[in-house]
Design an enzyme around this catalytic site. Structure first.
Site, PDB file in Angstrom:
ATOM      1  N   HIS A 160      -1.740 -12.479   3.499  1.00  0.00           N
ATOM      2  CA  HIS A 160      -2.524 -12.389   4.723  1.00  0.00           C
ATOM      3  C   HIS A 160      -1.668 -12.719   5.925  1.00  0.00           C
ATOM      4  O   HIS A 160      -1.795 -12.123   6.992  1.00  0.00           O
ATOM      5  CB  HIS A 160      -3.695 -13.379   4.666  1.00  0.00           C
ATOM      6  CG  HIS A 160      -4.763 -12.948   3.721  1.00  0.00           C
ATOM      7  ND1 HIS A 160      -5.566 -13.832   3.055  1.00  0.00           N
ATOM      8  CD2 HIS A 160      -5.156 -11.729   3.353  1.00  0.00           C
ATOM      9  CE1 HIS A 160      -6.414 -13.165   2.308  1.00  0.00           C
ATOM     10  NE2 HIS A 160      -6.184 -11.886   2.475  1.00  0.00           N
ATOM     11  N   GLU A 171       9.785   8.728  -7.130  1.00  0.00           N
ATOM     12  CA  GLU A 171      10.311   7.378  -6.900  1.00  0.00           C
ATOM     13  C   GLU A 171      11.094   6.855  -8.086  1.00  0.00           C
ATOM     14  O   GLU A 171      11.409   5.669  -8.145  1.00  0.00           O
ATOM     15  CB  GLU A 171       9.169   6.395  -6.628  1.00  0.00           C
ATOM     16  CG  GLU A 171       8.051   6.920  -5.793  1.00  0.00           C
ATOM     17  CD  GLU A 171       7.007   5.863  -5.493  1.00  0.00           C
ATOM     18  OE1 GLU A 171       7.293   4.974  -4.696  1.00  0.00           O
ATOM     19  OE2 GLU A 171       5.905   5.942  -6.060  1.00  0.00           O
ATOM     20  N   ASP A 199      11.290   2.519  -3.958  1.00  0.00           N
ATOM     21  CA  ASP A 199      11.314   2.371  -5.412  1.00  0.00           C
ATOM     22  C   ASP A 199      12.462   3.134  -6.042  1.00  0.00           C
ATOM     23  O   ASP A 199      13.086   2.654  -6.990  1.00  0.00           O
ATOM     24  CB  ASP A 199       9.973   2.834  -6.017  1.00  0.00           C
ATOM     25  CG  ASP A 199       8.930   1.735  -5.924  1.00  0.00           C
ATOM     26  OD1 ASP A 199       9.257   0.593  -6.305  1.00  0.00           O
ATOM     27  OD2 ASP A 199       7.816   2.004  -5.457  1.00  0.00           O
ATOM     28  N   CYS A 251       9.215   9.059   2.519  1.00  0.00           N
ATOM     29  CA  CYS A 251       8.364   8.037   3.129  1.00  0.00           C
ATOM     30  C   CYS A 251       8.840   6.611   2.842  1.00  0.00           C
ATOM     31  O   CYS A 251       8.130   5.658   3.122  1.00  0.00           O
ATOM     32  CB  CYS A 251       6.907   8.213   2.704  1.00  0.00           C
ATOM     33  SG  CYS A 251       6.669   8.025   0.942  1.00  0.00           S
TER      34      CYS A 251
HETATM   35  C1  PEP Z   1       8.526   3.810  -1.745  1.00  0.00           C
HETATM   36  O1  PEP Z   1       8.588   3.316  -2.864  1.00  0.00           O
HETATM   37  O2  PEP Z   1       9.519   4.246  -1.111  1.00  0.00           O
HETATM   38  C2  PEP Z   1       7.234   3.898  -1.052  1.00  0.00           C
HETATM   39  C3  PEP Z   1       7.126   4.500   0.104  1.00  0.00           C
HETATM   40  O3  PEP Z   1       6.158   3.296  -1.639  1.00  0.00           O
HETATM   41  P1  PEP Z   1       5.912   1.700  -1.594  1.00  0.00           P
HETATM   42  O4  PEP Z   1       6.899   1.119  -0.606  1.00  0.00           O
HETATM   43  O5  PEP Z   1       4.504   1.525  -1.185  1.00  0.00           O
HETATM   44  O6  PEP Z   1       6.200   1.311  -3.002  1.00  0.00           O
HETATM   45 MG    MG Z   2       6.798   3.052  -4.064  1.00  0.00          MG
END
Ligand code: PEP
Ligand code: MG
Length: 580
Positions: free
Chosen positions: A191, A433, A457, A504
Site C-alpha cells: 500500500h 516473457e 520477466d 511493455c
Molecule cells: C513484464 O514482465 O515485462 C511485464 C510487463 O509484466 P509485469 O512487470 O507485470 O510482470
Molecule cells: Mg511479467
C-alpha cells in the site's frame, strides 16, 4: 559520500536535508486505576475509537478527492478493525475486569492482535503487522492526548528517511514540505508503494539500511531516474545534481508541450505509445500524458485487496472505467498475473521455494478456472465499450495458450446463453516473457492476434536473476547482449509473420533503449504514463535509418556495459541537455 541503490517509485531529483522518522513507539507501563475511575477510562476509550474513526473518514474523503478512489480504499481495513466489536470488547474487558488503564489495555490487546499476523507466512498478511501498529498508534494518540510534532509542521523542504512508512504516514505526505523519500523496505505492491506513486515526488525504496546509515540533517540526493540515494555528496556531485535538477525542471516544462504532439519520427514514421496502468483511473492519466491507449492493464491489482476477488460486476465496472478513460484508444487488458510476488489475501499459500518459478500467472489462472472465467466474462462484457484487446501473461507452451483460449470460448458461450452482449471478435494475444516462448515465437505467430514482449520477466528468466532481489539487482540488465538478440529476433519474427508486436517491460520507458528498439522494428511501446512525454520527444528527433545504424552497432558488443555506454552516448547526441 555514500551511494545507495534501490527501487525508484517516481522519477525526478530531490535534494534536501534528511529527516529520520523514528518508529513512533509509545511506551505504555502497566497501570491500573482506582475502581471509581474505571468509567472515566471507558469514556477515554470510547473517545479514542470515535476520534480515530472520524479521522479515518476525513482522511479517506481527502484521499478520494485528491488521489482517487484506489488511494482512499487503503484505509478500509483500518476502519474494519476499529469497527470489530470483538477487538473492542477485549480492551473493555481488560479495563473493567482488571481495572487496567485505557492506554495499557489498548496497547496489550493490539500487541496480541499483531502477534497473530507475525505467525503467518503469506507476505501480504505479514504486511498487516504495520497496519495494526498504525491503528494502535492512532488509538493511543487519542487515549494519551499526545500531540506529536508531525510532518505537517515542517518549515523547510526535507527528504524523509524511514525504515518503512505506514499507509497513514504516507498519506500525510501530500500536504507537507517533504520533497523526496528514501525507505529501507520496499515491496512494489505494498500500500505504501502505491500511495508513494500517487504522491509522485522522487522516491527510492528497498534500500535495506538507509535509515541507519543516514543521520538527521545529512544532505541527501534522491535520484529517482537512476534509483539512487546519495548521502553527503561531495561538492562536485552536489553541483552536478543541482544542474540535473534544474535540467529536470526545465525538461518538465518543455514536455508539457511535447506530450500533446504526434508521436512520429523525424522521417515521418508513426510510433504508438501506450501506457501501463494498475488502476482504472490511470488510463485517463496516460492519455493526459500523451499516450495513444493502454498497452498493459495489470488487472491483478484489483484482486490484491483485503475483501478478496472482485465480483464479475465490480470487474466489469473497473474495465469499463479504464476503457472510458482511454477515450476511444486501444485498451489491452491482461488477465490477472497472480502468484510470484503478488498473492491474494484469501488464498492460504504454502510458501513456494522458488515463487518466480512457481504457480504464477497463466498457470495459476488455469488452476483456478472459476475465478479465471469470471474475469473473462467481465472483460468480454466490457469489450463492447471500446477497442479492447485481451492478453494472457507468462505463456510457456502453446498448450497453455490454447487452454486459455478455450476457457475464453467457454465464457463466450455462457454469455451467449445468458443473452449478455459482448464482442466475439475481441483481439486475443499473449505476453512473451519466457525464453521458451521466444524460441517458439514463429509457432505462436500462427495462432495469436498480437504479442506483447514483457522484458521484466523475460530478462529475469534469460539471465537467471530474480527481478525482486536487490542482492542481484546489478545483474538485471536489458543491455545484456543475449537480451538484445532475443528481443530483436522476436520483433523480427512477428514483423515477418505480420503479427503486431509491442513491448511493455520497463525497457520501453527508458530513453537509452528507444533508438535500439525502433531500429529493431518496434512500432508499439507501452510504459508508465510518466515516461511517455520524454520518449515521445526522443522519437520526434530520431529517424529510422539512424536507429537501424545504432542497433547494428549495439548488437556488435559482447558485454552489457559496452552496450549501455554506447546507447547512452547515442541517445545523448539527440538529447544533449536531458538527464538520462
Ligand atoms: C513484464 O514482465 O515485462 C511485464 C510487463 O509484466 P509485469 O512487470 O507485470 O510482470
Ligand atoms: Mg511479467
Amino acid at each position: 559520500m555514500e551511494i545507495l541503490r534501490g527501487i525508484s517509485v517516481a522519477h525526478g531529483i530531490a535534494i534536501g536535508e534528511a529527516v529520520i522518522l523514528d518508529a513512533e513507539e509509545f511506551r505504555i507501563p502497566y497501570r491500573t486505576v482506582a475502581p471509581d475511575h474505571v468509567e472515566r477510562e471507558m469514556e477515554l476509550l470510547d473517545h479514542a475509537f470515535r476520534s480515530s474513526l472520524q479521522e479515518l473518514a476525513d482522511q479517506t474523503q481527502w484521499l478520494g478527492e485528491h488521489l482517487g478512489q484506489d488511494a482512499a480504499n487503503v484505509f478500509d481495513w483500518h476502519i474494519g478493525v476499529l469497527k470489530d466489536t470483538n477487538l473492542r470488547s477485549s480492551i473493555e474487558d481488560l479495563i473493567r475486569q482488571k481495572n487496567a488503564a485505557a492506554a495499557y489495555a489498548t496497547s496489550t490487546v493490539m500487541r496480541n492482535y499483531q502477534r497473530r499476523f507475525m505467525q503467518m507466512t503469506d507476505p501480504l498478511l505479514v504486511e498487516r503487522i504495520r497496519d495494526v501498529q498504525d491503528i494502535e498508534r492512532r488509538l493511543l494518540r487519542h487515549v494519551l492526548g499526545e500531540t506529536r510534532e508531525d510532518l505537517a509542521h515542517l518549515s523547510k523542504p526535507v527528504v524523509l528517511v524511514a525504515h518503512d512508512l505506514t499507509p497513514t504516514q504516507t498519506a500525510q505526505l501530500a500536504d507537507t514540505m517533504v520533497v523526496g523519500v528514501a525507505l529501507d523496505s520496499g515491496a512494489a505492491t505494498s500500500h505504501t508503494a502505491i500511495l508513494l506513486r500517487s504522491w509522485g515526488r522522487p522516491g527510492v525504496i528497498g534500500l535495506n539500511d538507509v535509515s541507519t546509515r543516514v543521520s538527521g540533517g545529512d544532505l541527501l540526493i534522491i535520484d529517482g531516474v537512476n534509483q539512487l540515494v546519495i548521502a553527503n555528496p561531495n561538492d562536485q556531485t552536489l553541483e552536478e545534481y543541482k544542474t540535473k535538477k534544474a535540467e529536470y525542471e526545465r525538461l518538465a516544462v518543455e514536455l508539457e508541450v511535447i506530450k500533446k504532439l504526434d508521436s512520429v519520427t523525424a522521417d515521418g514514421v508513426r510510433i504508438y505509445l501506450w501506457s501501463n496502468i494498475e488502476f482504472p483511473r490511470e488510463a485517463a492519466i496516460g492519455m493526459a500524458s500523451g499516450a495513444d491507449g493502454v498497452g498493459l492493464y495489470r488487472t491483478e491489482f484489483l484482486f490484491l485487496r483485503p475483501e478478496g476477488a472482485p465480483s464479475e460486476d465490480e470487474q466489469y465496472e473497473a474495465y469499463r472505467s479504464a476503457i472510458e478513460g482511454t477515450r476511444g484508444g486501444t485498451v489491452t487488458i491482461r488477465t490477472f498475473d497472480l502468484g510470484a510476488d503478488k498473492y491474494t489475501q484469501q488464498k492460504q499459500y504454502e510458501q513456494e521455494r522458488n515463487p518466480m518459478l512457481g504457480l504464477r500467472s497463466i498457470r495459476y489462472s488455469l488452476q483456478n478456472l472459476d475465478m479465471f472465467k469470471v474475469q473473462l466474462r467481465a472483460i468480454l462484457r466490457a469489450s463492447v465499450h471500446g477497442d479492447v484487446r485481451l492478453m494472457f501473461p507468462l505463456i510457456v507452451s502453446l498448450m497453455e495458450y490454447r487452454q486459455a483460449k478455450m476457457t475464453l470460448h467457454d465464457a463466450m458461450e455462457d454469455l451467449e446463453e445468458d443473452g449478455i452482449e459482448f464482442r466475439r471478435d475481441v483481439s486475443v494475444g499473449m505476453m512473451l516473457e519466457t525464453p521458451a516462448a521466444a524460441i517458439q515465437v514463429q509457432d505462436y505467430c500462427r495462432e495469436v492476434g498480437f504479442i506483447s514482449i514483457g522484458t521484466n520477466d523475460l530478462i529475469q528468466y534469460l539471465l537467471a536473476v530474480d527481478r525482486g532481489n536487490e542482492r542481484v539487482g546489478r545483474f538485471f540488465s536489458a543491455s545484456h547482449p543475449a537480451v538484445l538478440r532475443v528481443v530483436r529476433d522476436v520483433i523480427r519474427a512477428c514483423t515477418k509473420a505480420d503479427v503486431q508486436v509491442s513491448l511493455c517491460g520497463e525497457m520501453a520507458g527508458q530513453p537509452v533503449y528507444t533508438l535500439c528498439l525502433m531500429g529493431m522494428g518496434l512500432r508499439h511501446f507501452s510504459m508508465a504514463p510518466a515516461n511517455v512525454p520524454e520518449i515521445k520527444k526522443l522519437i520526434r528527433l530520431a529517424t529510422i535509418p539512424y536507429a537501424q545504424r545504432v542497433v547494428r552497432r549495439a548488437l556488435s558488443f559482447e558485454t552489457d556495459w559496452q552496450v549501455t555506454n554506447y546507447l547512452r552516448k547515442e541517445t545523448k547526441k539527440l538529447l544533449p541537455d536531458d538527464p538520462i
